[in-house]
Every structure is written in C-alpha cells, then in structure tokens.
Enzyme design. Sequence first.
Site, PDB file in Angstrom:
ATOM      1  N   LYS A   1       1.065  -1.244   0.044  1.00 29.57           N
ATOM      2  CA  LYS A   1       0.464  -0.135  -0.313  1.00 29.57           C
ATOM      3  C   LYS A   1       0.702   1.174  -0.252  1.00 29.57           C
ATOM      4  O   LYS A   1       2.354   1.630   0.349  1.00 29.57           O
ATOM      5  CB  LYS A   1      -0.652   0.148   1.242  1.00 29.57           C
ATOM      6  CG  LYS A   1       0.083  -0.315   2.590  1.00 29.57           C
ATOM      7  CD  LYS A   1      -0.874  -0.061   3.845  1.00 29.57           C
ATOM      8  CE  LYS A   1       0.036  -0.343   5.431  1.00 29.57           C
ATOM      9  NZ  LYS A   1      -1.083  -0.713   6.128  1.00 29.57           N
TER      10      LYS A   1
ATOM     11  N   TYR B   1      15.616  30.948   5.812  1.00 34.08           N
ATOM     12  CA  TYR B   1      14.927  31.760   7.395  1.00 34.08           C
ATOM     13  C   TYR B   1      14.848  31.884   8.532  1.00 34.08           C
ATOM     14  O   TYR B   1      14.990  30.685   8.875  1.00 34.08           O
ATOM     15  CB  TYR B   1      13.338  31.100   6.886  1.00 34.08           C
ATOM     16  CG  TYR B   1      12.626  30.711   5.351  1.00 34.08           C
ATOM     17  CD1 TYR B   1      12.796  32.092   4.400  1.00 34.08           C
ATOM     18  CD2 TYR B   1      12.632  29.762   4.718  1.00 34.08           C
ATOM     19  CE1 TYR B   1      12.220  32.330   3.368  1.00 34.08           C
ATOM     20  CE2 TYR B   1      12.378  30.184   3.313  1.00 34.08           C
ATOM     21  CZ  TYR B   1      12.156  30.732   2.685  1.00 34.08           C
ATOM     22  OH  TYR B   1      12.090  30.717   0.853  1.00 34.08           O
TER      23      TYR B   1
HETATM   24  C1  LIG Z   1      -0.422  -2.098   7.001  1.00 35.00           C
HETATM   25  C2  LIG Z   1      -1.087  -2.936   7.225  1.00 35.00           C
HETATM   26  C3  LIG Z   1      -0.169  -4.122   7.656  1.00 35.00           C
HETATM   27  C4  LIG Z   1       1.240  -4.227   7.336  1.00 35.00           C
HETATM   28  O1  LIG Z   1       1.546  -3.979   8.807  1.00 35.00           O
HETATM   29  P1  LIG Z   1       3.737  -3.189   9.249  1.00 35.00           P
HETATM   30  O2  LIG Z   1       3.625  -3.026  10.508  1.00 35.00           O
HETATM   31  O3  LIG Z   1       3.999  -2.658   7.929  1.00 35.00           O
HETATM   32  O4  LIG Z   1       4.572  -4.937   8.747  1.00 35.00           O
HETATM   33  C5  LIG Z   1      -0.009  -5.411   7.788  1.00 35.00           C
HETATM   34  N1  LIG Z   1      -1.612  -5.481   8.295  1.00 35.00           N
HETATM   35  C6  LIG Z   1      -2.603  -3.925   8.143  1.00 35.00           C
HETATM   36  C7  LIG Z   1      -4.313  -4.804   8.093  1.00 35.00           C
HETATM   37  C8  LIG Z   1      -1.999  -3.289   7.378  1.00 35.00           C
HETATM   38  O5  LIG Z   1      -2.796  -1.842   7.682  1.00 35.00           O
END
Ligand SMILES: *Cc1c(COP(=O)(O)O)cnc(C)c1O
Length: 393
Positions: free
Chosen positions: A39, A267
Amino acid sequence: MPEARSRPAWAEVDLDAVRHNTAALAAVAAPAALCAVVKADGYGHGAVPVARAALEAGATWLAVAVVEEGEALRRAGISAPILLLAEPPAEVMAEALAQRLTPTLYTVEGVEAAAKAAVHGRPTTPVHLKVDTGMHRVGATPDDLVDVARAAEDAHGLGVEGLWTHLAAAEEPGEDGFTIEQLRRFEDARDRLAAAGIHPDLLHAANSAGTIAHPAARYDMVRCGISVYGYCPGQALDARVDLRPAMSLKARVSFVKALGAGERVSYGLRYALPGPGDLATVPLGYDDGVRRRLAVEGADVLIGGRRRPMAGTVTMDQFLVDCGPSSGVAPGDEVVLIGRQGDHQITADHWAGLLDTISYEIVCGIGSRVPRVYVGGGIEAGQRAEQPPLEEM
Ligand SMILES: *Cc1c(COP(=O)(O)O)cnc(C)c1O
C-alpha cells in the site's frame, strides 16, 4: 547512475534488499505464507517494482489499502492474489472484482455489494472476512461476524476464503498480554464460524511485528509491510531478523559559498556559523519529505564520507549544510541524507528518532517529485513492465 535531469536528487531503491528481506521473512514465517504489503505506493518505494521483487523472493500474496492501488498492480501485469485491507465502498466493488482483487468484508452491506458485483465475475469470488479483536479501526465485532459470514456464504457467487484480524500493539514489548488476548479472541471467532459450518482456509493476523515477535500469530499467512522495506517495527525486535533498509535518499550539492564566522543563514536566520566555513546547498526540501524540523533537531548528512550538520531551516525545495572551513566540498558532490556513504550510515529510524515518529512515516513521506531509481534488478523490472496487462496474456 540515472537520476533526475531537472534536479539532482533521487531516492535509490535497492530491490536486492527487498528480495533479501522478503526471503528472510518468508523463512521466519514458514510454513505460513507471506503477503507483502505494498500500500501507499510500496511505503514510498514504488509498489510495482517492490511487488515483483517480493514475489520473486517468496511472497505469494500482495496487499493494498485501496482499489486503485490494486488496479495499478494488475495493469503492470501482476497476477498474484491481491488482498484489499479495507472493505471497498459499494461504488467500486465491481471494479475491485473485475480486477480480481480479493475484498475484505466486514458488514452485511459490503457482502451485498460484493454479491451484486460478483454476478458479473467468476463463478466463485473469494472474499476475506475481518474481525475486530482490539485494534478498533475497522472489522466486524465478534458478535456480528457470524451474520456477515452467513450472508457471504449464502450469497450467490461468493466464498469465504479467509478470516483475519489486525494486531494493535505487537511491537510493544509491554503489551504482549494484549496481543495474546487478541489472538484468543481471533481463535474464538474462528471457532464461532466453525460452529456455523464455515471454515476459511486462510487465517491471518500478523503484521511485521506479529510475524517477528509472536510465532503464535503466524497462522496460515503473515502480512508484512515495513520489514519488507528493511525496517523493524520496534527497536526491541531489531536483532531478530536480518533486515536491510531498501531506500536511500540522495542528491548532489548544487551550490557552495564560503561565509564568515557568525553569518546567519536561511529563513528566520536561526543558524549562525560557529566559525568561517563552506555552506553547501542541497536541492531537496520539505516538499520532498526532508522535514522542516530536521536541522533544528541536529540532523546530519553525508558528504565526502563525513557527517556534516544541516544548517538553518529546511525550505520547501532546498536546505543548507555547514561543511566547515576549507571543506573541499564542491557542486556535484554526492549528498546522502538516508543511506550509506563511506563508513557512515543514516537510517530512516534515525530521522524518526529526531522527529518523534516512526520509520514508516519517514519513508512514506519521501515526496512524489523525487524520482525513484532502482538498483539490484531494477532494469529487469523495468523491462517486465512492458509486458501486456493481465487481460491480454
Ligand atoms: C499496513 C498493514 C499491515 C503491514 O504492517 P507493517 O507493520 O508495516 O508490517 C498489515 N496488515 C494491515 C491490516 C495493515 O493495514
């Protein structure tokens, strides 16, 4: 080294590191399957190249947050199963199923939308149900779960393939008891489905921290995100799996000038040179994820194999570095913000410590105008991107 033509700044993504991390996690998780979470454009690394590298190295599933992210993977020709981590809104359910994305469902309305969309799809559309065991973000309550599951089993065209939950505190050493309680509630939910005659093949609960720290959470599949990219979700887990950070953030010095002692820069004039020194300009700024507070918090960058302090407020597109007197630093010199140079390494964890956040937010925060350059198999991945999309294969 290919890099941006209009501005010498880039994020280098080492796909060999992604493969190494994936293989290490797959070995830890086995016999559970590994789902690589890509994602947010692969946590800022580029979802398609990371997904390919992870699939080559032993991941068999991918997961994304939203339908568009899954579609982009399908357009690139990736045919592995892709789990949607949230229930898609009814309006995009048909799109999701047409792309063979596996929806997560947790409401009867969601099941109805999927059933309607499935009529146009394959004979049986596999779906995963999510039960909330304590994260309290999304998911059916344990009491509602059986109703949602029955609706899915009874719906024409749907089959319950998976049951999953999400751990709220698997990376917190002081919260092991809560994780154990979440797993107990999860198994109770599984048993309630079994009593209703519903037996999902794939049970999954573990994120990276769950995978590494809680063997009991591995079940049939683990969902690893941050660890695929080479970071541990909690400092306490660091030594348990050999992970290599995949992303480096680099640039070239764009301008250098010698200034006298006491000269104040950027700045707000918040940094005064402690002595005469060379001030180097680097063409990255807070729009690129180099957060404005970094200089104030004492961040360094690497130039010429040495640590050198950021000087003054980071601006939108540029920041300054105090290289000290007679530094020899010149325009065109490589600057490493995150990554290795010589004997030194700066990690996203280090930045996270300075900024009171987590590595996730650092790597996801590298801006979209920073080109991603792939090493360790990137060229091959680029060639594969030319393959026709799934429908044409
Ligand atoms: C983002 C997510 C993961 C992965 O989590 P990590 O801590 O990055 O390994 C797994 N399951 C769900 C439902 C998530 O939203």
